[in-house]
Every structure is written in structure tokens, then in C-alpha cells.
Design a protein around this motif. Structure first.
Motif, short mmCIF file in Angstrom:
data_model
loop_
_atom_site.label_atom_id
_atom_site.label_comp_id
_atom_site.label_asym_id
_atom_site.label_seq_id
_atom_site.Cartn_x
_atom_site.Cartn_y
_atom_site.Cartn_z
N ALA A 53 0.83 -1.20 0.00
CA ALA A 53 0.00 0.00 0.00
C ALA A 53 0.86 1.25 0.00
CB ALA A 53 -0.94 -0.01 1.20
N VAL A 54 1.90 1.26 0.81
CA VAL A 54 2.81 2.40 0.84
C VAL A 54 3.49 2.56 -0.51
CG1 VAL A 54 4.97 3.25 1.84
CG2 VAL A 54 3.16 2.40 3.33
N TRP A 55 3.94 1.46 -1.08
CA TRP A 55 4.67 1.51 -2.35
C TRP A 55 3.79 2.08 -3.48
CZ3 TRP A 55 9.61 0.98 -3.60
CH2 TRP A 55 9.94 0.83 -4.94
N TYR A 56 2.53 1.68 -3.53
CA TYR A 56 1.67 2.10 -4.64
C TYR A 56 0.91 3.39 -4.38
CZ TYR A 56 2.63 -2.29 -6.92
OH TYR A 56 3.27 -3.34 -7.54
N LYS A 57 0.75 3.81 -3.13
CA LYS A 57 -0.03 5.01 -2.82
C LYS A 57 0.83 6.18 -2.35
CE LYS A 57 -4.10 3.19 -3.51
NZ LYS A 57 -5.04 3.68 -4.47
N VAL A 58 1.74 5.95 -1.44
CA VAL A 58 2.49 7.04 -0.82
C VAL A 58 3.70 7.44 -1.65
CG1 VAL A 58 3.78 7.72 1.24
CG2 VAL A 58 1.68 6.38 1.46
N ILE A 59 4.45 6.49 -2.15
CA ILE A 59 5.67 6.80 -2.91
C ILE A 59 5.36 7.67 -4.13
CG2 ILE A 59 7.59 5.79 -4.22
CD1 ILE A 59 7.90 5.37 -1.24
N PRO A 60 4.34 7.37 -4.94
CA PRO A 60 4.04 8.26 -6.07
C PRO A 60 3.67 9.68 -5.64
CG PRO A 60 2.98 6.16 -6.41
CD PRO A 60 3.53 6.15 -5.03
N LEU A 61 2.96 9.83 -4.52
CA LEU A 61 2.63 11.17 -4.03
C LEU A 61 3.88 11.94 -3.64
CD1 LEU A 61 -0.49 10.40 -1.82
CD2 LEU A 61 -0.45 11.47 -4.06
N VAL A 62 4.79 11.29 -2.97
CA VAL A 62 6.03 11.93 -2.56
C VAL A 62 6.87 12.30 -3.79
CG1 VAL A 62 8.21 11.56 -1.32
CG2 VAL A 62 6.05 10.82 -0.30
N MET A 63 6.92 11.41 -4.77
CA MET A 63 7.69 11.71 -6.00
C MET A 63 7.09 12.90 -6.74
SD MET A 63 10.17 9.65 -5.95
CE MET A 63 10.82 9.63 -7.59
#
Length: 68
Positions: A53-63
Motif C-alpha cells: 500500500a505504501v509503495w503504490y499510494k504514498v511513494i508516487p505522491l512523494v515523488m
């Protein structure tokens, strides 16, 4: 001869017993080791789910924040 408490009826049973003489629970000494293994498997799957969930939801937002 070490004794353990039966997980069902709480009577003292030998670790070598194939079943509890009081209630018939099969292999009462291994009951807790089975539960421990299942518990570890459950929590491993939970952590994998959180990581996905973190990999697919949070990482793109941070990028996206850093690209702007």
C-alpha cells in the motif's frame, strides 16, 4: 518427563503424549507451536500488505511533490 497443560481442558499432559487422556485433543504439546507459526504468517502478510500500500499510494505522491 516434562508436562504441559492441555490447551483445551488444562490438565497436565506429557510432552510425548499423542493425545490428551482427559479430552482427546490430538497432540496437545504442539498446539502452541502451530498457533505461533500461523500468527507469524498472518503478521508477515499484514506487513507485506502495508508495504504494498505504501509503495503504490504514498511513494508516487512523494515523488510528485519533489518533481514540482
Amino acid at each position: 518427563m516434562p508436562l504441559v497443560a492441555c490447551p483445551v481442558c488444562e490438565k497436565q499432559v506429557s510432552k510425548r503424549a499423542l493425545s490428551c487422556p482427559g479430552c482427546g485433543e490430538p497432540d496437545p504439546a504442539r498446539y502452541h507451536s502451530r498457533n505461533t507459526w500461523l500468527s507469524r504468517l498472518f503478521w508477515l502478510l499484514v506487513w507485506i500488505g502495508i508495504g504494498a500500500a505504501v509503495w503504490y499510494k504514498v511513494i508516487p505522491l512523494v515523488m510528485d511533490i519533489f518533481k514540482q
